[in-house]
Design a protein around this motif. Structure first.
Motif, short mmCIF file in Angstrom:
data_model
loop_
_atom_site.label_atom_id
_atom_site.label_comp_id
_atom_site.label_asym_id
_atom_site.label_seq_id
_atom_site.Cartn_x
_atom_site.Cartn_y
_atom_site.Cartn_z
N PHE A 1 -12.62 8.57 8.28
CA PHE A 1 -13.19 9.75 8.91
C PHE A 1 -14.55 10.08 8.31
O PHE A 1 -15.48 10.46 9.03
N MET A 2 -14.67 9.95 7.01
CA MET A 2 -15.94 10.24 6.37
C MET A 2 -17.02 9.23 6.80
O MET A 2 -18.17 9.61 7.03
N LEU A 3 -16.65 7.96 6.89
CA LEU A 3 -17.61 6.95 7.35
C LEU A 3 -18.05 7.24 8.78
O LEU A 3 -19.22 7.05 9.12
N GLY A 4 -17.12 7.70 9.62
CA GLY A 4 -17.48 8.05 10.98
C GLY A 4 -18.44 9.23 11.04
O GLY A 4 -19.32 9.28 11.90
N PHE B 1 -21.93 7.77 9.58
CA PHE B 1 -22.59 6.78 10.44
C PHE B 1 -22.17 6.98 11.90
O PHE B 1 -21.43 6.16 12.47
N PRO B 2 -22.66 8.02 12.57
CA PRO B 2 -22.22 8.27 13.95
C PRO B 2 -22.72 7.22 14.95
O PRO B 2 -22.15 7.08 16.03
N TYR B 3 -23.75 6.48 14.61
CA TYR B 3 -24.26 5.46 15.54
C TYR B 3 -23.35 4.24 15.62
O TYR B 3 -23.57 3.36 16.43
N MET B 4 -22.32 4.19 14.80
CA MET B 4 -21.39 3.06 14.85
C MET B 4 -20.50 3.10 16.10
O MET B 4 -19.72 2.20 16.31
N MET C 1 0.85 -1.16 0.00
CA MET C 1 0.00 0.00 0.00
C MET C 1 0.90 1.23 0.00
O MET C 1 1.75 1.40 0.87
N ASN C 2 0.73 2.09 -0.98
CA ASN C 2 1.58 3.27 -1.05
C ASN C 2 1.01 4.41 -0.21
O ASN C 2 -0.05 4.29 0.39
N GLY C 3 1.73 5.53 -0.19
CA GLY C 3 1.34 6.65 0.67
C GLY C 3 -0.01 7.25 0.33
O GLY C 3 -0.78 7.62 1.20
N LEU C 4 -0.33 7.36 -0.98
CA LEU C 4 -1.59 7.96 -1.38
C LEU C 4 -2.78 7.09 -0.98
O LEU C 4 -3.79 7.60 -0.48
N SER C 5 -2.66 5.79 -1.14
CA SER C 5 -3.79 4.92 -0.79
C SER C 5 -4.02 4.90 0.72
O SER C 5 -5.16 4.81 1.17
N ARG C 6 -2.96 5.01 1.51
CA ARG C 6 -3.13 5.09 2.96
C ARG C 6 -3.86 6.36 3.35
O ARG C 6 -4.73 6.36 4.22
N THR C 7 -3.49 7.46 2.71
CA THR C 7 -4.15 8.74 3.00
C THR C 7 -5.62 8.69 2.63
O THR C 7 -6.48 9.16 3.39
N VAL C 8 -5.92 8.09 1.50
CA VAL C 8 -7.31 7.96 1.07
C VAL C 8 -8.09 7.08 2.04
O VAL C 8 -9.24 7.38 2.38
N CYS C 9 -7.47 6.01 2.51
CA CYS C 9 -8.15 5.12 3.46
C CYS C 9 -8.44 5.84 4.78
O CYS C 9 -9.53 5.70 5.35
N ILE C 10 -7.47 6.61 5.27
CA ILE C 10 -7.69 7.33 6.52
C ILE C 10 -8.80 8.36 6.36
O ILE C 10 -9.68 8.49 7.21
N PHE C 11 -8.78 9.08 5.25
CA PHE C 11 -9.83 10.06 4.99
C PHE C 11 -11.19 9.36 4.86
O PHE C 11 -12.20 9.86 5.36
#
Length: 91
Positions: free
Chosen positions: A14-17, A20-23, A1-11
């Motif tokens: 955050f968006m999923l959180g 879906f705040p009830y998670m 996994m390169n740097g860009l894909s890690r950044t996209v996954c982290i972002f």
């Protein structure tokens, strides 16, 4: 996994959180997910037969002293500040 894909996954997390705040009811799973992520990250590390040298011991002692010395100095005054100093020093 390169740097860009890690950044996209982290972002994305955050968006999923935010979506879906009830998670939050599944917060007990966080420690297991972190364990799996660290396990998968360490699998890709090459393990070589590097012997433990004297410099490794000095680095370990320096790291521990950066945590314990401020802790022991601040412990009689405020426990919270002592723990904060310990965690900062160890990190």
């Amino acid at each position: 996994m390169n740097g860009l894909s890690r950044t996209v996954c982290i972002f994305g997390v955050f968006m999923l959180g935010a979506i879906f705040p009830y998670m939050v009811s599944f917060d007990f799973l966080i420690k297991y997910m972190v364990m799996v992520m660290l396990f998968l990250a360490y699998i890709s590390m090459p393990i070589t037969g590097n012997p433990i040298r004297r410099t490794h011991i000095w680095i370990l002692l320096a790291n521990l002293s950066l945590g314990f010395i401020p802790y022991l100095i601040l412990k009689p005054f405020l426990d919270d500040y002592a723990l904060t100093a310990f965690m900062s020093g160890i990190a």
